[in-house]
Design a protein around this motif. Structure first.
Motif: not given
Length: 304
Positions: A11-14, A51-56
């Motif tokens: 759901d997050r094509p980034d 955890r990965w989606i919270g990483v800069d």
């Protein structure tokens, strides 16, 4: 991923999603080799994603290494918890078998590292030793990255790696068996089991062969290891006699090597993985626990 929430990568094509999906099979392989459980490896991947989606990403130099680090840390936490649970496990514990694609067998080092025999050797290491060995020997991760993943200094990690290598070398299969050798040995073993030919079984089994059965307290299985060619041969012959007429025995690829699947009335009942040393069967691993057979319905992609 099964059971993913609204934060699922689909759901997050980034860029974070692209990096995660690009390395997903690698991360699953790391987690599975550390845990010996497909279900727990999937849970670790979910925790890694969260955890990965919270990483800069702007602070991440090597996305593959960073993802492996997160996965290793989550797997280590779970491994220590699982170690306590396994103390109360009913009967022998065996890794959950994976139905693997043909390309896994083509990568000899990968197949060896995920084989049932090797996973059982890895079970004899401490969690940290297991993580260091797997990351260094299988995935060729640099010592500085391993140190970050396990929370130890580089000098300590090198000592752990040396100790783990020696431990594994003393217990691992005595030589790498080619896919053709394993297939031929398995075909002969299957014929002997299907015919109930005791002498043929004795000719194929090493004198010190070990049979392990994992029913998890749900399915009937041998409560302790059965050791010795004659005892194992008689056990196999007796077992085949009890189920003859309702069972089918078919070869499949399990954890990178040929194995057998026993079906009763069309349903998977038992997966039998085989360890072969110098042409003889030295280990038989029969997994019957239904909770461990879910990844036998479809091929699992593994990567280094």
């Amino acid at each position: 991923m099964a059971g993913t929430s609204r934060t699922a990568p689909e759901d997050r094509p980034d860029h974070a999603t692209e990096a995660f999906l690009a390395h997903r099979n690698l991360l699953f392989t790391v987690a599975y080799e550390l845990l010996g459980s497909a279900a727990d490896a999937e849970d670790v991947l979910q925790e890694t994603w969260l955890r990965w989606i919270g990483v800069d990403l702007g602070t991440v130099r090597d996305r593959r290494a960073y993802l492996v680090r997160i996965t290793t840390r989550q797997a280590l936490t779970r491994l220590r918890t699982l170690g306590r649970r396994r103390e109360s496990y009913v009967g022998p514990w065996l890794p959950a078998p994976l139905l693997t694609a043909p390309d896994v067998a083509e990568d000899v080092e990968l197949a060896d590292s995920v084989s049932m025999a090797m996973l059982l050797v890895l079970e004899t290491l401490t969690p940290t030793e297991r993580a260091v060995f797997v990351l260094r020997e299988v995935f060729e991760v640099d010592y500085d990255e391993i140190a970050e993943a396990v929370g130890k200094g580089q000098a300590t990690v090198r000592q752990i790696a040396h100790r783990a290598r020696a431990h594994v070398a003393a217990r691992r299969p005595r030589g790498v068996v080619s896919a053709a050798e394993a297939r031929h040995a398995l075909e002969a073993f299957q014929r002997a089991v299907e015919t109930g030919d005791l002498q043929s079984l004795l000719d194929l089994l090493a004198p010190d062969v070990v049979f392990l059965g994992d029913g998890g307290g749900v399915k009937q299985a041998v409560p302790r290891p059965v050791v010795g060619a004659e005892k194992v041969a008689r056990l196999l012959a007796a077992g085949r006699g009890r189920i003859a007429g309702t069972a089918t025995l078919r070869p499949v690829q399990v954890n990178g090597y040929p194995a057998l699947v026993l079906r009763l009335d069309g349903e998977i009942d038992t997966v039998v993985a085989v360890r072969i040393d110098e042409g003889l069967v030295t280990g038989l691993y029969a997994v019957r626990n239904p909770e461990k057979l879910s990844h036998m319905q479809r091929e699992t992609a593994l990567r280094r």
